[in-house]
Design a protein around this motif. Sequence first.
Motif, PDB file in Angstrom:
ATOM      1  N   ILE A   1       0.156  -8.970 -11.897  1.00 33.82           N
ATOM      2  CA  ILE A   1      -0.017  -7.841 -10.971  1.00 33.82           C
ATOM      3  C   ILE A   1      -1.293  -7.094 -11.309  1.00 33.82           C
ATOM      4  O   ILE A   1      -1.463  -6.626 -12.438  1.00 33.82           O
TER       5      ILE A   1
ATOM      6  N   ASP B   1      -9.436  -0.198  -0.255  1.00 33.96           N
ATOM      7  CA  ASP B   1      -8.797  -0.531   1.005  1.00 33.96           C
ATOM      8  C   ASP B   1      -8.147  -1.907   0.906  1.00 33.96           C
ATOM      9  O   ASP B   1      -8.331  -2.635  -0.066  1.00 33.96           O
TER      10      ASP B   1
ATOM     11  N   GLN C   1      -1.874  -4.845  -5.917  1.00 37.85           N
ATOM     12  CA  GLN C   1      -1.212  -3.685  -5.325  1.00 37.85           C
ATOM     13  C   GLN C   1      -2.169  -2.502  -5.189  1.00 37.85           C
ATOM     14  O   GLN C   1      -2.910  -2.189  -6.118  1.00 37.85           O
ATOM     15  N   ASN C   2      -2.099  -1.852  -4.027  1.00 37.32           N
ATOM     16  CA  ASN C   2      -2.956  -0.690  -3.783  1.00 37.32           C
ATOM     17  C   ASN C   2      -2.511   0.479  -4.653  1.00 37.32           C
ATOM     18  O   ASN C   2      -1.315   0.692  -4.845  1.00 37.32           O
ATOM     19  N   VAL C   3      -3.487   1.195  -5.160  1.00 36.05           N
ATOM     20  CA  VAL C   3      -3.185   2.393  -5.936  1.00 36.05           C
ATOM     21  C   VAL C   3      -4.259   3.420  -5.617  1.00 36.05           C
ATOM     22  O   VAL C   3      -5.390   3.057  -5.304  1.00 36.05           O
ATOM     23  N   GLU C   4      -3.870   4.688  -5.644  1.00 36.21           N
ATOM     24  CA  GLU C   4      -4.755   5.722  -5.121  1.00 36.21           C
ATOM     25  C   GLU C   4      -6.008   5.933  -5.963  1.00 36.21           C
ATOM     26  O   GLU C   4      -7.109   5.915  -5.460  1.00 36.21           O
TER      27      GLU C   4
ATOM     28  N   THR D   1      -6.418   7.657 -12.191  1.00 39.38           N
ATOM     29  CA  THR D   1      -5.402   8.379 -12.960  1.00 39.38           C
ATOM     30  C   THR D   1      -4.037   7.728 -12.780  1.00 39.38           C
ATOM     31  O   THR D   1      -3.337   7.415 -13.744  1.00 39.38           O
ATOM     32  N   VAL D   2      -3.669   7.524 -11.520  1.00 34.42           N
ATOM     33  CA  VAL D   2      -2.371   6.903 -11.237  1.00 34.42           C
ATOM     34  C   VAL D   2      -2.360   5.455 -11.751  1.00 34.42           C
ATOM     35  O   VAL D   2      -1.371   4.986 -12.323  1.00 34.42           O
TER      36      VAL D   2
ATOM     37  N   GLU E   1      -1.825   5.479 -15.564  1.00 36.18           N
ATOM     38  CA  GLU E   1      -0.460   5.848 -15.956  1.00 36.18           C
ATOM     39  C   GLU E   1       0.516   4.725 -15.617  1.00 36.18           C
ATOM     40  O   GLU E   1       1.439   4.436 -16.375  1.00 36.18           O
ATOM     41  N   ARG E   2       0.312   4.103 -14.484  1.00 38.90           N
ATOM     42  CA  ARG E   2       1.218   3.011 -14.092  1.00 38.90           C
ATOM     43  C   ARG E   2       1.009   1.785 -14.977  1.00 38.90           C
ATOM     44  O   ARG E   2       1.953   1.039 -15.230  1.00 38.90           O
TER      45      ARG E   2
ATOM     46  N   ALA F   1       2.917   2.368 -18.010  1.00 37.02           N
ATOM     47  CA  ALA F   1       4.343   2.194 -17.745  1.00 37.02           C
ATOM     48  C   ALA F   1       4.714   0.737 -17.509  1.00 37.02           C
ATOM     49  O   ALA F   1       5.887   0.426 -17.307  1.00 37.02           O
TER      50      ALA F   1
ATOM     51  N   ASP G   1       3.423  -1.320 -15.004  1.00 34.27           N
ATOM     52  CA  ASP G   1       3.410  -1.794 -13.617  1.00 34.27           C
ATOM     53  C   ASP G   1       2.340  -2.852 -13.352  1.00 34.27           C
ATOM     54  O   ASP G   1       2.508  -3.683 -12.460  1.00 34.27           O
TER      55      ASP G   1
END
Lengths: 354, 628
Positions: B38, B44, B278-281, B284-285, B288-289, B292, B294
């Motif tokens: 992943i 985009d 996978q799209n992520v904003e 920072t996010v 963190e993911r 975790a 992801d």
Amino acid sequence: MTRHIFRRIIQSIPTIFGVTILSYLIMTAAPGGPAALLTFGNIDDENNIQRQQIEERYGLNDPWIMQYVTWVAGNDWQVWKNRTIINEDGEEELVFRHTTQGVIRGDFGESFRQRRPALDIILERVPATLELGIASLLVALLVGIPIGIVAAIWHGGIFDNTSRILAVVGNAIPNFWFGLMLILFVGVFLDQPWARGNRCDLSANSRTGCGSVPIYQRMEYLLLPTFVLAYGGIANFSRFMRTSMLDTVSSDFIRTAYAKGLRNRTVWWRHAARNSLIPIATFLGPAIVGVIGGSAITEAIFTWPGLGRVFVESISSRDYPVVMASVLIASLLTVVGYIISDILYAVFDPRIRF
Amino acid sequence: MKQFSKLLLLGMIVAALVAIVVPVGAQDVPAGEGGTIIESNIGDDPATFNPIIGNDTVSDAVSSWMYPNIIALDDVTLVEAPGAPGGLAESWEYDETGTVLTLHIRQDMFWSDGEQITADDYIWAYNAIKSGQTTSPRTAQLYQLDDGTVTDGTIHSITKIDDFTIEVVLGTVDRDEEGNPITDDDGNLVLLPNCAALSDLNSIAVVPEHIYAAAFGMDYAGMDADPYFVPEGENGLATFGVFTDPFIEFGVQVSLLANQDYIDAISGQVTPGEWLMQNVEDQTVEYERFLAGDFTTIGVSADNQNALRADGSFQTIEYPSNGYTYMGFNLADPSNPQPGRDEDGNLVDQGIHPIFGDLLVRQAIAHAIDVRSIIGSRPDGDNPATGILEGNGYLIATHNHPGLSSTDDELADAGVEPYAFDLELAASLLEEAGWVDIDDDGIRECQGCLYATEVDASFEGSEFEFELLTNAGNNIREATGETIRAQLAEIGIVVDFQAIEFGTLVDELVGQEFDAIIIGWRLGLPFNAGAKGLFGVGADIPGSGFNFTSYQNADYERLVDEGDALAGCDPDARDALYVQTQIALWEDLPYVWLFATNTMIAAQPDLAGWDPLPYNTQWNIDAWSTSD
């Protein structure tokens, strides 16, 4: 009522038309065109052929009014836009520029960025936006209004003061910060995968998409974004409802109700609360639009594939067809929202006749 | 029996030891059962799965798993290598002119539907691009399109000799002094060899012709109407790569499944079962993911690298980024942007920028910026990290690939050092340039500066003030701009620093109406040291070109041309020429080269088989497996 709604719909046509003209003018006047953004950094293309091709394909060098006319009425009738090339057999061949039929024939154009119909891009995001929008609006109303009523009943008490403080806090905390903090705390520290964004377990549904999973099987994914989007609404609705209630309870008909010997609970909930909802109904129409259009930040933080995110991304990339499709749909929703407000107004207050 | 029991016990102990000692990566994981890889995507959705019309890095990232290249790159050196995995060409040779290339392609490659990969699969994509009917950005690599448009690329024609032999005519058009193309007696263009042109061949994709032709025929524009076209025929999907069968959920993710028919797998099989992007904003996010669990791997931003390094529980690889951040100057008159050349090919006098038109001023600014303090240092014991990059960056001196120059693999070190931070020297250079603090208010004014003496006498007395722009949202660039503003204030320069929206910045930049800018380039691999697209006069076009500083240096142009067209394309001889171009750029300072960040790629602890190479961390992705 039916006549009124019909009249409002007719009246909205020039409004929407005006909105689209203004939007198109502002959008095309903004610095940084789509072709420049799409080709920026392609340093091998020393002669900027790619940029010229994009501008030619989408008519980006036309005056804005011509581009607008094309957006509205299409370009398949603009015969002067075609060009000839020499084909393999050495014969002249007519080549059409990218054709569009215009919004009046249901063609919203092709996204510059994704090269797909703009309407497809919008429509495929609607379910996710509606999920989040409806959920957050319901939460905001179902939590905010009772809080407002109770705060008004015991105004000046602990509950009223606490709800006031929470309302101020709710309005003051930016939702982008709050969303990130929730992801960090619940998603990372508490290690809850559903709290790190997205609509469903992505890995488990990678070949079907989240839309194929019934919403009741992925409710936990809605929790945080719904709360982030709703807490501002809870704060606002509770304060509006409290003020409206306090205003209503000082009315003559409430005093009459007490004089008739009705129980407090009946007076507050059946008479005062219902009448206090009338001003709330005025907010409800715009709130529907606001929840749908104003969720861009929340959608972005929670990687929620909704309309707000598309709208912001399309503005950043100057994707005019998607921006205009979004504007048009937002305008329509606004009109619909205000008509709903009118209807609710009449429902809550039978004295009102249109 | 007792003997047997002892042997059995010994065998079990040995087996247990082996299981403990042998690394996870060496365990045998059956093909397709290595879990899901992943990756994150801060951006985009891919705009297309079709490599012919792909125009963005996300689309390229997806299609690169499904289609081969005509010439693959060596995994380590990242230069074109005959017979490298994933490439058609097993050998090639030039004719005596150096402008006709014959490619011999492998005969052991088959699409996943069983059809053999042949020259037709390359020729179809070439014809599609040459038609000019598509939105393919690859037209820039061709010299001329079917409709007569001269795109001035290096590829003049591609012809099929037989199913496994392709002839390519490529090179730079020789021109007379007036810039007109020279033709031979038969009216054909006279070409000069172009050593960088080989890389351009990979701009043209290899696609299954039998599926594409059936789907689109000669209606090449039809590809744009079907950007997510996946080549599938009666015998199934026709792809060639580690992964296949794409599925996209817009705004969410792209999924590819393992292709067990891929014969070029490094490990002999494709171990992971699926690849997800996978799209992520934002970063920072994303970070963190990743913590975790992801994402399987991510690129770690400079501000998180120290924390991840200290954590120590993740697998990492670090190397200098193949890009750099710079402060660029507008050297020409910003009130009247003009192209570098007129329609007849003659150089245009573009005037000079009131401030940056003077080399002494540019040198002074280069000496007045303390890049070392911007880069800072990593935490050391009780001492916290310092600087914007917290030590996760490298000084650079000029336009160069920081990683390759440091290892001396591809481009010889130009032998120049970054301009030393020296405020006294900067101040003396400014005074020599006619910028002095006349009224003792801490701000320098023009007193006999170049612009006042040579262009406009009324400029005399003007304060040393300019606008410095960067794109909002890039924290490192914004902080760098603020730091430069503060540092230049110390020598009496007023900087109006603004971080603006990227689209607006691009408009300012290519419009050539800016004063100075902080931005960065990511350098392609294989690295093209010439970089005329950034510094050549031909790319100085207001409104579109990327030589937006309006840099003009005839020696630089000549050296690049010589390096590109060197007979035999001897790498060392070419390097010697490109080194001189680097020195010219260093001396002329169209940019102040600031830094290259440290690239850190991190992987989850449970990712087995991860054996990353610098700039090529996924070369053996077919051997990866996760415990998921």
